[in-house]
Structure formats: structure tokens, C-alpha cells
Design a protein around this motif. Structure first.
Motif, PDB file in Angstrom:
ATOM      1  N   SER A  86      41.996  41.476  35.370  1.00 42.91           N
ATOM      2  CA  SER A  86      41.662  41.209  36.767  1.00 42.91           C
ATOM      3  C   SER A  86      41.709  39.707  37.042  1.00 42.91           C
ATOM      4  CB  SER A  86      40.290  41.782  37.078  1.00 42.91           C
ATOM      5  OG  SER A  86      39.354  40.771  37.164  1.00 42.91           O
ATOM      6  N   ALA A  87      41.940  39.376  38.288  1.00 43.50           N
ATOM      7  CA  ALA A  87      42.015  37.973  38.682  1.00 43.50           C
ATOM      8  C   ALA A  87      40.673  37.280  38.511  1.00 43.50           C
ATOM      9  CB  ALA A  87      42.490  37.864  40.124  1.00 43.50           C
ATOM     10  N   ASN A  88      39.614  38.066  38.302  1.00 40.26           N
ATOM     11  CA  ASN A  88      38.297  37.485  38.034  1.00 40.26           C
ATOM     12  C   ASN A  88      38.346  36.563  36.825  1.00 40.26           C
ATOM     13  OD1 ASN A  88      37.358  39.181  39.979  1.00 40.26           O
ATOM     14  ND2 ASN A  88      35.583  39.831  38.816  1.00 40.26           N
ATOM     15  N   ALA A  89      39.150  36.961  35.830  1.00 38.91           N
ATOM     16  CA  ALA A  89      39.172  36.219  34.585  1.00 38.91           C
ATOM     17  C   ALA A  89      39.818  34.849  34.776  1.00 38.91           C
ATOM     18  CB  ALA A  89      39.914  37.014  33.522  1.00 38.91           C
ATOM     19  N   THR A  90      40.946  34.824  35.397  1.00 40.75           N
ATOM     20  CA  THR A  90      41.606  33.553  35.702  1.00 40.75           C
ATOM     21  C   THR A  90      42.576  33.770  36.860  1.00 40.75           C
ATOM     22  OG1 THR A  90      43.398  32.130  34.937  1.00 40.75           O
ATOM     23  CG2 THR A  90      42.952  34.056  33.610  1.00 40.75           C
ATOM     24  N   PRO A  91      42.734  32.768  37.734  1.00 41.72           N
ATOM     25  CA  PRO A  91      43.617  32.958  38.899  1.00 41.72           C
ATOM     26  C   PRO A  91      45.062  33.288  38.513  1.00 41.72           C
ATOM     27  CG  PRO A  91      42.307  30.977  39.152  1.00 41.72           C
ATOM     28  CD  PRO A  91      42.041  31.485  37.787  1.00 41.72           C
ATOM     29  N   GLU A  94      46.354  36.823  39.128  1.00 34.91           N
ATOM     30  CA  GLU A  94      46.434  37.369  40.480  1.00 34.91           C
ATOM     31  C   GLU A  94      47.756  38.115  40.679  1.00 34.91           C
ATOM     32  OE1 GLU A  94      46.014  34.480  43.629  1.00 34.91           O
ATOM     33  OE2 GLU A  94      46.499  36.052  45.066  1.00 34.91           O
ATOM     34  N   LEU A 142      37.089  41.037  32.556  1.00 38.53           N
ATOM     35  CA  LEU A 142      36.410  40.299  33.618  1.00 38.53           C
ATOM     36  C   LEU A 142      36.366  38.797  33.366  1.00 38.53           C
ATOM     37  CD1 LEU A 142      33.498  42.762  34.244  1.00 38.53           C
ATOM     38  CD2 LEU A 142      35.423  42.347  35.743  1.00 38.53           C
ATOM     39  N   GLU A 143      36.320  38.423  32.111  1.00 40.18           N
ATOM     40  CA  GLU A 143      36.307  36.999  31.800  1.00 40.18           C
ATOM     41  C   GLU A 143      36.860  36.851  30.391  1.00 40.18           C
ATOM     42  OE1 GLU A 143      32.467  35.128  31.717  1.00 40.18           O
ATOM     43  OE2 GLU A 143      33.254  33.310  32.574  1.00 40.18           O
ATOM     44  N   CYS A 144      37.721  35.879  30.167  1.00 40.03           N
ATOM     45  CA  CYS A 144      38.160  35.739  28.784  1.00 40.03           C
ATOM     46  C   CYS A 144      37.774  34.409  28.193  1.00 40.03           C
ATOM     47  CB  CYS A 144      39.634  36.072  28.586  1.00 40.03           C
ATOM     48  SG  CYS A 144      40.759  35.356  29.724  1.00 40.03           S
TER      49      CYS A 144
END
Lengths: 291, 245
Positions: A86-91, A94, A142-144
Motif C-alpha cells: 500500500s502507498a501507506n508504506a512509501t509514496p 502509489e 503498511l510500513e516497511c
């Protein structure tokens, strides 16, 4: 993957530290970061789990749907993997930016589950050649913060442990027509055995040594890493080299030994956490993302 | 089959709420460390995460840069396991694109974009579980995330949905109430000025009744504002304790 900029001096600092068995956050070469596992976080799935490993944050949802078995395996159900970066992790993820990484991870998951012992697929069959359960394992990144593969495999194992599949019965009448009956009791369900589900242990080669559970900074210093999937008994089910550098055969065997040792400990602690959480039952206070 | 009774004679809804009552809202700011701003919200069983990056340099084509204000870039995606039936794609389908556009409109009205010319602000929302009112949950989560990122805004943006059943306006529809197919109204409000940032209504509703539904949605959005304000104050208080005097 999230980008991290490191100067030459910083790299040297990390590499020299690793040679002395001392890492930036004070860990030794074979230590994991603190892993947070919580199951049953999304209530409309058959099973779900959230795993937080340092800054890496993974949410896995498993949905059981009824379908037809594959032609070549008429009396087995099957698992489908999908990884959404998901773009949540890094733009950079997107739009379609995360698709490549997502496919790579999903393919790795297919590969480590591609053996008879990992999950009892026969228990997913309802009536041979006609109906079976398909488990859709959807991973949401969600986040890396480094070591994605290990975190994802832990989350998948926890989510499969949490999965409850409703019990169904096949009724056949005189004319041979089959009817599927769902149990009335919502708690009457089957639980998968995750005893033999493997976990991935990624070993990053830094300098002459290798480290377990590398952070983003350490990954930036490493040229190549070896991804080994190990079961709780220490059996290696799959192995893959990732990264742009190369590895010499001796270190590959060395790394395999390490991964077996580390993997066993990882499995034991994961199992105990999962069983402890399950024993609390529905009274458990759910934390989710609020804690 | 008799239709589902959405509003009982005693004035209770399917989940036991009164007509103007909201579902339980719980929220948290600063969920992730790597993003500039992030927030998580639960409205009943609807759960959403929002992440904000920026303001930063325009990514990709420079031609998109606006000379006088910041570009607000939104992406809505909904986890494949979020809905009752599994979704094939998390984003890129028509509904997600539309939601992204609506969010963009909403936040262009609220963020003080003229303060950051030729730059870009990314707002990404991710629905983890959908149980009605996803647009509202996304806007509320995104507001908290923008605040967490410290990007100046005119005001909070508080959103809420409303519906209309048997002559009564219902606030904050759940999935069951949405699926029943009555008129639905989504409203994003800037509470202190009472300005409307986004208004959308689906299905047919008599003009005379619009005011009643709008009133219900506005009141609900104001209630949301009270709750969000409390969350922000608490977060700031906790953060300031951590920083020390």
C-alpha cells in the motif's frame, strides 16, 4: 522499498560493527528485533493477524471462500496469496508502483507453501472434484522498516493459526443430488494445523558475516541475502538468494545452519505467544492500531 | 420476505442506536514513524488508516506543479479482505478512483495550499474493514493525519453520512442501512465556520426533506468534531509530556 540514504562513513560503521558482533541497536548478529503479534484484528475475515517488527508493519487477512478444486488435485483445497504494497508504506508504491514487489513476495509465499507437509490441504476439501475451500491469504504492507519477508511469513502463520473455517456437511438424496449444509453453530468450525507452516529467515551478508533481521540501514549495506524457509522442526523447505551481489557456496551452508538454529527458536516463541493469546479467548482486550 | 425494519416503532435502529446517534469512535494519531503524519480511526466496525507525506517536491512530471499552491494528491484503497465478499483489487477500480477524487476535493477546500506553492501533499487512506460510512471514516482519519503532519488547515474537516427512513433522518449509516438502498448523503463539514467542503447525495429524496437530512448530517459532523478535537488535544498533551518542558 523505502529508500534510505547512507554515506560511506555510515556504511563502514555498520560493517565494522557487524564484524564485532555488535549492531547499531545493540543486538547480536543472530537476534531478532522485538516482534509484536496480535491475531483476530479484522472481524469480518476468517482469520487475521497483525505483526510489527521494528518499523515493519504487516496486516494479514484470510478469507475462506467456497470454490471448485483444481483439476490436477481433485481432493484438495488450495491457498491463494496476494500482497498489496500500500502507498501507506512509501509514496513510491502509489498506483501500480508496488505491484512488482507484491508479486515477488506473493510468488515466494506460493513457493514456501508448495509442499505437502506445510498445510493439510485435504482437510479443505468438501466433496472431491466439486467443492473445496479456497483460502485467500491477503497481505497488506503498511510500513516497511526492513526484513519484509520474515515479518510477512510470521504474520501469515499467525493468521492461518487464527483462521476458523465453518464446518459443512454434504447431504446426498436418493437421486444423487448433493446439498451442502452449513452448521448452525457459528463456533462449530475447523481450525488448521499450523505446526508445519514454515517461517522465512532472511540472512543478510554484511562484510564477512551474516545477520538475521536486518534493518533498512543494514539492508543498504548488504550486497546479497539468503532467504531460507524453515519449519518448526528445523527442516528447510525453500531457499532463495536475493539481492544484486553474489555469495560463495561455503557461506551459503553456513547461513543455512544459522537459519535452522534461529528458525527453531522463532517458531517456539511464536507458537507460545499464539497459544497464550488463544487461551485468553473472547475476553481478550483487542489493541489493534489503537495501542 | 418482509423487509428489514430499519427503524423500530420505539425509534431504535437495527444496531440499537437512536436516529441521531453515532457509532463508537476511537482514534489515534501518530501510528507510523516513517510517514510525516498518520492516524487510525474506528467508527463502529469501519476501520481506516490515513498517512500523509509532504509537503514535498513534486514527484514525477514537473508539469503538474501549480505555481500558486500545493498539489493535493489522494489515493483511496480498500484492503481486499475489508468487505464481506473478497475484493479483487485494493485500488484502481472505479469506486476507489472516485473516492480519491472526492477526498482530494475535500482537502483542497480545507488545507491552506497557497502556503506551499510548487509542492505536493500526499494523502493516502487505507480502509481495513468496511462497515458503512467509509468516506466519512476516511475523511476523519485523513484530517487527523494532516494535523499530525503539521500541515496548516483552515479548520478540521469532519465528515458523516446520513440517510432517510420512514420520515426520520438517520445519522452515521452502518453497512446494513446503506445496503437497504434508501437515500444517502455524505457530508464533509468545516465545523467552526459551518462551511460545507463536500456534499453528495445518492438516490431520490424529496426536496422538502433534504433540510432535515442535512441538519442530521451537520449535527453528526459536529459531534464527530468534538470527538476528534479531544483526540488531538490528548495526543498533543502526551507528545508534550514526552518532550519534557
Amino acid at each position: 522499498m523505502a529508500f534510505v540514504a547512507l554515506s560511506e562513513a555510515e556504511k563502514v560503521y555498520i560493517v565494522h560493527g557487524v564484524q564485532e558482533d555488535l549492531r547499531m541497536d545493540g543486538r547480536g548478529c543472530e537476534d531478532y528485533r522485538c516482534v509484536e503479534v496480535e491475531t483476530d484484528v479484522v472481524s469480518n475475515t476468517s482469520g487475521s493477524a497483525r505483526v510489527k517488527l521494528g518499523h515493519t508493519d504487516i496486516l494479514v487477512g484470510v478469507k475462506a471462500e467456497m470454490g471448485t478444486p483444481k483439476l490436477e488435485k481433485p481432493n484438495e483445497g488450495y491457498l491463494e496469496f496476494f500482497v498489496d504494497c500500500s502507498a501507506n508504506a512509501t509514496p513510491e508504491f502509489e498506483g501500480r508502483g508496488g505491484d512488482d514487489l507484491g508479486t515477488e513476495i506473493a510468488n515466494t509465499l506460493y513457493r514456501i507453501f508448495n509442499n505437502k507437509s506445510s498445510v493439510d490441504l485435504k482437510s479443505l476439501c468438501i466433496s472431491p472434484r466439486e467443492h473445496c475451500w479456497i483460502l485467500y491469504v491477503d497481505v497488506l504492507l503498511l510500513e516497511c522498516g526492513g526484513n519484509l519477508f520474515d515479518a510477512i511469513s510470521i504474520a501469515v502463520k499467525a493468521a492461518l493459526f487464527n483462521t476458523r473455517i465453518p464446518r459443512v456437511r454434504v447431504l446426498e438424496d436418493e437421486e444423487g443430488l448433493k446439498d451442502i449444509e452449513l452448521s448452525d453453530d457459528p463456533y462449530d468450525c475447523i481450525q488448521l494445523s499450523v505446526e508445519n507452516v514454515p517461517c522465512i529467515v532472511t540472512l543478510c551478508k554484511i562484510g564477512y558475516r551474516h545477520v538475521v533481521d536486518a534493518t533498512l540501514q543494514e539492508e543498504a549495506c548488504s550486497l546479497a541475502s539468503l532467504l531460507v524457509s524453515v519449519t518448526s522442526k528445523g527442516v528447510v523447505t525453500c531457499m532463495r538468494k536475493v539481492g544484486k551481489g553474489s555469495l560463495d557456496p561455503e557461506s551459503v551452508f553456513e547461513m543455512m545452519e544459522t537459519s535452522k538454529r534461529v528458525g527453531k527458536v522463532l517458531h517456539t516463541s511464536l507458537q507460545s505467544v499464539l497459544h497464550k493469546e488463544e487461551s485468553l479467548g473472547p475476553k481478550r482486550q483487542k489493541v489493534g492500531f489503537l495501542g | 420476505m418482509a423487509g428489514l425494519e430499519l427503524l423500530s416503532d420505539q425509534g431504535y435502529r437495527v444496531d440499537g442506536r437512536r436516529a441521531g446517534e453515532l457509532r463508537k469512535i476511537q482514534a489515534r494519531m501518530g501510528v507510523f514513524a516513517q510517514a510525516d503524519g498518520s492516524a487510525y480511526i474506528e467508527q463502529g466496525n469501519t476501520k481506516a488508516l490515513a498517512v500523509v507525506y509532504g509537503p514535498h517536491e513534486i514527484r514525477g512530471s514537473r508539469a503538474r506543479a501549480l505555481p500558486d499552491r500545493a498539489l493535493v494528491n489522494c489515493q483511496y484503497s480498500s484492503a481486499t479482505f475489508s468487505t464481506g465478499e473478497r475484493k479483487r483489487r485494493p485500488h484502481g477500480d472505479r469506486k476507489s478512483c472516485e473516492m480519491g477524487l472526492q477526498l482530494r476535493q475535500t482537502f483542497e477546500a480545507a488545507v491552506l495550499t497557497q502556503l506551499h506553492p510548487r509542492s505536493q501533499i500526499d494523502i493516502y487512506v487505507q480502509v481495513l474493514q468496511a462497515d458503512g460510512g467509509t468516506y466519512a471514516a476516511c475523511v476523519n482519519a485523513a484530517t487527523l493525519a494532516v494535523l499530525d503532519a503539521g500541515i496548516p488547515m483552515r479548520d478540521f474537516v469532519c465528515a458523516c453520512s446520513a440517510g432517510f427512513v420512514d420520515g426520520t433522518a438517520l445519522a452515521d449509516l452502518s453497512h446494513v442501512e446503506e445496503a437497504a438502498g434508501g437515500p444517502q448523503l455524505a457530508l464533509a463539514l468545516l465545523p467552526s465556520s459551518g462551511q460545507i467542503a463536500l456534499l453528495e447525495m445518492d438516490a431520490r429524496l424529496h426536496e422538502d426533506q433534504l433540510e432535515q437530512v442535512l441538519e442530521a448530517a451537520t449535527q453528526a459532523a459536529r459531534d464527530v468534531h468534538t470527538l476528534l478535537d479531544r483526540v488531538v488535544r490528548q495526543h498533543v498533551q502526551e507528545a508534550s509530556i514526552l518532550l519534557g518542558d
